[in-house]
Motif scaffolding. Sequence first.
Motif, PDB file in Angstrom:
ATOM      1  N   LEU A  53     -16.157   9.743  49.947  1.00 51.32           N
ATOM      2  CA  LEU A  53     -17.392   9.669  50.739  1.00 51.32           C
ATOM      3  C   LEU A  53     -18.498   8.961  49.961  1.00 51.32           C
ATOM      4  CD1 LEU A  53     -17.530  13.215  52.405  1.00 51.32           C
ATOM      5  CD2 LEU A  53     -17.074  11.033  53.538  1.00 51.32           C
ATOM      6  N   ARG A  54     -18.590   9.256  48.674  1.00 49.00           N
ATOM      7  CA  ARG A  54     -19.613   8.612  47.843  1.00 49.00           C
ATOM      8  C   ARG A  54     -19.338   7.114  47.705  1.00 49.00           C
ATOM      9  NH1 ARG A  54     -20.185  11.102  42.272  1.00 49.00           N
ATOM     10  NH2 ARG A  54     -21.973   9.716  42.240  1.00 49.00           N
ATOM     11  N   THR A  55     -18.071   6.761  47.542  1.00 44.65           N
ATOM     12  CA  THR A  55     -17.710   5.345  47.441  1.00 44.65           C
ATOM     13  C   THR A  55     -18.074   4.605  48.726  1.00 44.65           C
ATOM     14  OG1 THR A  55     -15.886   5.823  45.921  1.00 44.65           O
ATOM     15  CG2 THR A  55     -15.801   3.723  47.125  1.00 44.65           C
ATOM     16  N   ASN A  56     -17.715   5.199  49.856  1.00 42.41           N
ATOM     17  CA  ASN A  56     -18.029   4.572  51.148  1.00 42.41           C
ATOM     18  C   ASN A  56     -19.535   4.461  51.371  1.00 42.41           C
ATOM     19  OD1 ASN A  56     -15.294   4.452  51.592  1.00 42.41           O
ATOM     20  ND2 ASN A  56     -15.226   6.217  52.969  1.00 42.41           N
ATOM     21  N   LEU A  57     -20.275   5.458  50.904  1.00 36.24           N
ATOM     22  CA  LEU A  57     -21.728   5.435  51.071  1.00 36.24           C
ATOM     23  C   LEU A  57     -22.357   4.323  50.232  1.00 36.24           C
ATOM     24  CD1 LEU A  57     -24.246   6.718  52.301  1.00 36.24           C
ATOM     25  CD2 LEU A  57     -24.251   8.382  50.425  1.00 36.24           C
ATOM     26  N   ARG A  58     -21.806   4.089  49.041  1.00 31.83           N
ATOM     27  CA  ARG A  58     -22.325   3.001  48.201  1.00 31.83           C
ATOM     28  C   ARG A  58     -22.153   1.645  48.869  1.00 31.83           C
ATOM     29  NH1 ARG A  58     -20.171   6.079  43.840  1.00 31.83           N
ATOM     30  NH2 ARG A  58     -18.196   4.928  43.946  1.00 31.83           N
ATOM     31  N   GLN A  75     -28.515  11.089  50.026  1.00 33.18           N
ATOM     32  CA  GLN A  75     -27.194  11.644  50.308  1.00 33.18           C
ATOM     33  C   GLN A  75     -26.240  11.435  49.133  1.00 33.18           C
ATOM     34  OE1 GLN A  75     -26.938  13.681  52.513  1.00 33.18           O
ATOM     35  NE2 GLN A  75     -28.684  13.166  53.814  1.00 33.18           N
ATOM     36  N   GLN A  76     -26.432  10.381  48.356  1.00 37.96           N
ATOM     37  CA  GLN A  76     -25.643  10.223  47.141  1.00 37.96           C
ATOM     38  C   GLN A  76     -25.919  11.372  46.180  1.00 37.96           C
ATOM     39  OE1 GLN A  76     -23.207   8.519  46.203  1.00 37.96           O
ATOM     40  NE2 GLN A  76     -23.181   6.470  47.081  1.00 37.96           N
ATOM     41  N   ARG A  77     -27.187  11.739  46.031  1.00 39.27           N
ATOM     42  CA  ARG A  77     -27.543  12.853  45.145  1.00 39.27           C
ATOM     43  C   ARG A  77     -26.960  14.165  45.660  1.00 39.27           C
ATOM     44  NH1 ARG A  77     -32.461   9.920  44.814  1.00 39.27           N
ATOM     45  NH2 ARG A  77     -33.364  11.130  46.525  1.00 39.27           N
ATOM     46  N   TYR A  78     -26.984  14.335  46.971  1.00 39.10           N
ATOM     47  CA  TYR A  78     -26.454  15.560  47.573  1.00 39.10           C
ATOM     48  C   TYR A  78     -24.946  15.682  47.329  1.00 39.10           C
ATOM     49  CZ  TYR A  78     -25.064  18.905  51.191  1.00 39.10           C
ATOM     50  OH  TYR A  78     -24.522  19.962  51.865  1.00 39.10           O
TER      51      TYR A  78
END
Length: 276
Positions: A23-28, A98-101
């Motif tokens: 999820l973090r990768t996709n968000l980046r 959202q990355q921090r979350y």
Amino acid sequence: MVAWYFLRPDQSGEYALSQLNQLRTNLRNVPSGFAQEAVLAASRYMTWHETAESFLASLYRDADVPRRLQTDRYWHIRVISPTTERPYPLIEREVEEQQRYLEGLEKQLLHYQELLRPDPDEALFICDTNVLVHGLPFEQVRWNEEFTEKKARLLLPLVVIDELDALKDRGIREAGGVLKALDGVLAPGKALDRVTLRDNVTLQIVDEPVGHQRLVRIDDEIVQQAAFYTSMAGRKITLFTRDRGMRVRAETSVADLEGRMLPTKYERRHDFDTKA
């Protein structure tokens, strides 16, 4: 992050971490599409959001985990139009938040995965407060002889230590004795370090996130935490108890958690004689 977010009983810590990482990768990658017009950029973020919300709902027991994605910015992003002023900074700030979350969720799981990672041929077990108070001194028992594994580690949740403190304050002498024994084996400033009690038997205190709100019934809280431990350790954990209700709670928790009554040979002699 001050809440303790428990995984669903059918989810493993390893799988949850892999999904959070994805999820973090996709968000980046979401900001890479910002060369498009504002409406398409908003749509790109919303597509990620819908996927993330679904995955978090499937991983965590607490509905607040996916709900936390719905910030004030999220509602503004939903209604972005061609006339919206400065839409890109709005989306970028939301991506950063959202990355921090997600990073916080990941760090919490990594902490407990590292704390609870079992050694090869090591059994993990918990003693409820009643066992520690009315059983033989925990540091004298050859707990590894109760398992097929060579080694055994006693996991001691912070909630159990707090319950021992409360019993000591009520004048229960045995509770004070358990706490004194703990003080004797724990090194100052190293509360979470694993310590050796005897050959092939160790002890590990398991902490809680600051601000964690416990369940009203302590037995339910202990079982809830023990079920989470199984997810993070990736193997069965045994809960020793003197209470049949506690054993049933453990066995019906859905997690890979086994409830066992404390063997009679580990009862304090005077307690056993009184019952007889």
